[in-house]
Design an enzyme around this catalytic site. Structure first.
Site, PDB file in Angstrom:
ATOM      1  N   ASP A  19       1.353  16.205   9.651  1.00 24.06           N
ATOM      2  CA  ASP A  19       1.820  16.457   8.281  1.00 24.06           C
ATOM      3  C   ASP A  19       2.653  17.734   8.153  1.00 24.06           C
ATOM      4  O   ASP A  19       2.334  18.630   7.356  1.00 24.06           O
ATOM      5  CB  ASP A  19       0.627  16.499   7.297  1.00 24.06           C
ATOM      6  N   PHE A  49       3.516   9.028  10.179  1.00 27.59           N
ATOM      7  CA  PHE A  49       2.610   9.674   9.239  1.00 27.59           C
ATOM      8  C   PHE A  49       3.364  10.688   8.381  1.00 27.59           C
ATOM      9  O   PHE A  49       4.570  10.865   8.498  1.00 27.59           O
ATOM     10  CB  PHE A  49       1.463  10.345  10.008  1.00 27.59           C
ATOM     11  N   TRP A  79       0.808  -1.231   0.000  1.00 24.49           N
ATOM     12  CA  TRP A  79       0.000   0.000   0.000  1.00 24.49           C
ATOM     13  C   TRP A  79       0.837   1.274   0.000  1.00 24.49           C
ATOM     14  O   TRP A  79       1.827   1.378   0.724  1.00 24.49           O
ATOM     15  CB  TRP A  79      -0.880   0.000   1.245  1.00 24.49           C
ATOM     16  N   MET A  80       0.387   2.277  -0.752  1.00 21.46           N
ATOM     17  CA  MET A  80       0.996   3.620  -0.740  1.00 21.46           C
ATOM     18  C   MET A  80      -0.102   4.667  -0.588  1.00 21.46           C
ATOM     19  O   MET A  80      -1.134   4.582  -1.240  1.00 21.46           O
ATOM     20  CB  MET A  80       1.718   3.845  -2.072  1.00 21.46           C
ATOM     21  N   ASN A  81       0.139   5.682   0.275  1.00 21.87           N
ATOM     22  CA  ASN A  81      -0.670   6.907   0.155  1.00 21.87           C
ATOM     23  C   ASN A  81       0.247   8.114   0.051  1.00 21.87           C
ATOM     24  O   ASN A  81       1.193   8.057  -0.767  1.00 21.87           O
ATOM     25  CB  ASN A  81      -1.827   7.003   1.158  1.00 21.87           C
ATOM     26  N   ASP A  82       0.009   9.171   0.752  1.00 25.79           N
ATOM     27  CA  ASP A  82       0.619  10.488   0.483  1.00 25.79           C
ATOM     28  C   ASP A  82       2.101  10.502   0.068  1.00 25.79           C
ATOM     29  O   ASP A  82       2.914   9.801   0.668  1.00 25.79           O
ATOM     30  CB  ASP A  82       0.583  11.362   1.736  1.00 25.79           C
ATOM     31  N   TRP A 102      -9.226   8.864  -0.677  1.00 25.59           N
ATOM     32  CA  TRP A 102      -9.720   7.952   0.364  1.00 25.59           C
ATOM     33  C   TRP A 102     -11.113   7.425   0.029  1.00 25.59           C
ATOM     34  O   TRP A 102     -11.459   6.312   0.404  1.00 25.59           O
ATOM     35  CB  TRP A 102      -9.730   8.651   1.728  1.00 25.59           C
ATOM     36  N   GLU A 106      -5.573  18.464   6.092  1.00 29.87           N
ATOM     37  CA  GLU A 106      -4.392  17.609   6.109  1.00 29.87           C
ATOM     38  C   GLU A 106      -3.340  18.126   5.124  1.00 29.87           C
ATOM     39  O   GLU A 106      -3.634  18.878   4.198  1.00 29.87           O
ATOM     40  CB  GLU A 106      -4.777  16.176   5.717  1.00 29.87           C
TER      41      GLU A 106
HETATM   42  C1  FRU Z   1      -3.644  12.070   4.381  1.00 31.83           C
HETATM   43  C2  FRU Z   1      -3.314  11.406   5.683  1.00 31.83           C
HETATM   44  C3  FRU Z   1      -2.400  12.294   6.507  1.00 31.83           C
HETATM   45  C4  FRU Z   1      -1.689  11.323   7.385  1.00 31.83           C
HETATM   46  C5  FRU Z   1      -1.554  10.125   6.488  1.00 31.83           C
HETATM   47  C6  FRU Z   1      -1.634   8.812   7.196  1.00 31.83           C
HETATM   48  O1  FRU Z   1      -3.932  11.212   3.346  1.00 31.83           O
HETATM   49  O2  FRU Z   1      -4.502  11.100   6.382  1.00 31.83           O
HETATM   50  O3  FRU Z   1      -3.061  13.323   7.199  1.00 31.83           O
HETATM   51  O4  FRU Z   1      -0.464  11.798   7.814  1.00 31.83           O
HETATM   52  O5  FRU Z   1      -2.577  10.203   5.530  1.00 31.83           O
HETATM   53  O6  FRU Z   1      -1.268   7.764   6.364  1.00 31.83           O
END
Ligand code: FRU
Length: 495
Positions: free
Chosen positions: A168, A98, A36-39, A306, A223
């Site tokens: 963040d 995070f 998995w990858m997010n920000d 999301w 965020e």
């Molecule tokens: C945004 C977020 C950030 C947080 C991170 C957690 O997408 O919710 O606020 O640091 O993802 O994975």
């Protein structure tokens, strides 16, 4: 020096990566090494390369205890993976490392500033996040968490600040060599705001001011802030949660917000003048920027949202990709975004048609493909009634297609992936208002294996969406309801 948790993650990703075929990944968009990858995190230029870290859960295709994945590139298109940089392995970040950012220290070391998450049990049995800002310093591969962590915690919050929504940090260096960072926070009413802190060394921080407050305008928590000067204006980017829609500008759920204004340097007061969305498509969130050596401000976002995470590619060993890096500008008070010019170096096999009359569905010789950069200029047919609709269909075969359409009477461009093969009941279409004088419009469509990004009128709007259509569906066709004229130039993209 390296914890067991990080060592395990590094071993795991190395083993798993070897089983992933080149064609199972995007060609020039960064995707998770595995899992998995997010920000995007820590976007910076260090030791001759761009470094991009990301929110990472290697062990699963779903979000989990956050690590920082790591990749580097010299042109932001050819990426190579590096070992995971951070793991949730200390008391203050045991529930996740995070999002955060990076800076180069005067002594040449690379410093990461990120949010450490620690869950605490409440008397009623529930848990509550304690979010603090933490530092890790390293050499571009290995990072050591600072012994004085956390460097920002509840005691640095202004009145009413929530220690559970405090995350963040985006750091930058001022011309006098001191540092500033912006951090997202909620006030006592759970309303988003952006806090500004200052530091001489990146380790010892003080609260400076609250840069911007939501006042119930754009969602709730704000965020992933970013704050920079651009073309004589000051820009604050943030990604609000829980948005309500406003016309075609903002949509429900997680969104992106760009506030453009002025900065009073002495008092560090940010005076907002305009606001807009950053991306008008379906999948884009939490963008972060870097100042390139040549002065360009380059932005990358998580090409996902999301609210659309249930839409997935069957059998793919990764989840989540980054957007194409975009060069930012301010023109007439608006944010303009263009694909980074390095993309033009990947262009090959030019196919061009001029003044094509589109009256129904047409196909053009040599225009197809799933790794392409295609520019279309659309205009009405002289002396005829304005056409009602123009559309380009792509990732197309007998069964599937995704489209970008333009309705000049309404000045609306729509991206639609409903027929792309999705079997989920989530958002598959999104519309944006565009500027069009008398039916003229420019579109630039960039396709990678699992995405489509549409730049309208040289970057006035961008619409991004992921698609997972079988790669064999590589057809492209054009359609008009009425008579439209089109110039089109298409390149294949080769790495
Ligand atoms: C945004 C977020 C950030 C947080 C991170 C957690 O997408 O919710 O606020 O640091 O993802 O994975």
């Amino acid at each position: 020096m390296i914890s067991q948790t990080l060592r395990e993650a590094r071993m795991y990703e190395e083993v798993m990566e070897s089983g992933i075929g080149e064609k199972e990944r995007p060609a020039f968009h960064l995707a998770a090494r595995v899992g998995w990858m997010n920000d995007p995190n820590g976007f910076s230029y260090y030791n001759g390369e761009y470094h991009l870290f990301y929110q990472y859960h290697p062990y699963d295709l779903n979000w989990g205890p956050m690590h920082w994945g790591h990749a580097a590139s010299s042109d932001l298109l050819h990426w190579h993976h590096l070992p995971a940089a951070l793991a949730p392995d200390t008391s203050y970040d045991r529930d996740g490392c995070f999002s955060g950012s990076a800076i180069v220290l005067p002594d040449g070391r690379h410093m990461l500033l990120y949010t450490g998450v620690m869950k605490t049990s409440q008397p009623n049995g529930s848990t509550k996040d304690i979010q603090t800002q933490c530092v890790a310093i390293g050499d571009g591969v290995n990072y050591e968490k600072y012994s004085g962590n956390p460097v920002l915690s509840a005691r640095n919050l202004p009145e009413g600040g929530s220690p559970s929504d405090f995350r963040d940090p985006k750091i930058w260096e001022e011309p006098d060599g001191t540092y500033r960072c912006v951090v997202g926070n909620c006030d006592a009413h759970k309303d988003g705001r952006i806090l500004l802190y200052r530091s001489k060394d990146g380790l010892c921080w003080e609260y400076e001011t609250t840069l911007a407050v939501n006042q119930d305008r754009f969602g709730k928590m704000w965020e992933c802030p970013d704050f920079f000067e651009l073309d004589g204006k000051q820009v604050l980017l943030t990604s609000p949660q829980d948005m309500l829609p406003k016309g075609f500008e903002y949509h429900n759920g997680n969104g992106t917000l760009c506030l453009i204004g002025r900065l009073e340097k002495e008092t560090y007061q940010f005076c907002e003048e305009r606001n807009q969305s950053v991306d008008y498509g379906i999948d884009f969130y939490a963008p972060q920027t870097v100042a390139a050596l040549d002065g360009r401000r380059i932005m990358i976002g998580w090409m996902q949202n999301w609210d659309t995470c249930n839409f997935r590619g069957m059998g793919l060993p990764w989840y989540g990709q980054m957007s194409l890096p975009r060069e930012l500008q301010i023109k007439e008070g608006r944010l303009i975004q263009k694909p980074i010019r390095e993309l033009e170096n990947l262009r090959t096999g030019k196919v061009q048609f001029e003044n094509v009359l589109v009256t129904d569905t047409i196909w053009l010789d040599g225009i197809k493909g799933r790794l392409i950069d295609m520019e279309m200029t659309i205009r009405p047919e002289a002396g005829e009634r304005l056409f009602r609709k123009f559309a380009v269909y792509f990732a197309q075969d007998e069964r599937y297609q995704t489209s970008v359409s333009f309705r000049p009477y309404e000045s609306i461009v729509k991206i639609d992936r409903k027929q792309s093969g999705s079997r989920r009941a989530i958002i598959h279409q999104r519309r944006s208002l565009v500027k069009s004088s008398g039916g003229e419009l420019k579109l630039r469509l960039i396709l990678d294996r699992f995405s489509a990004e549409v730049f309208v009128n040289d970057g006035e709007q961008v619409l991004s969406a992921v698609i997972y259509t079988d790669q064999l569906a590589d057809g492209i066709s054009f359609f008009a309801d009425g008579k439209a004229r089109m110039d089109v130039v298409k390149y294949d993209l080769r790495l």
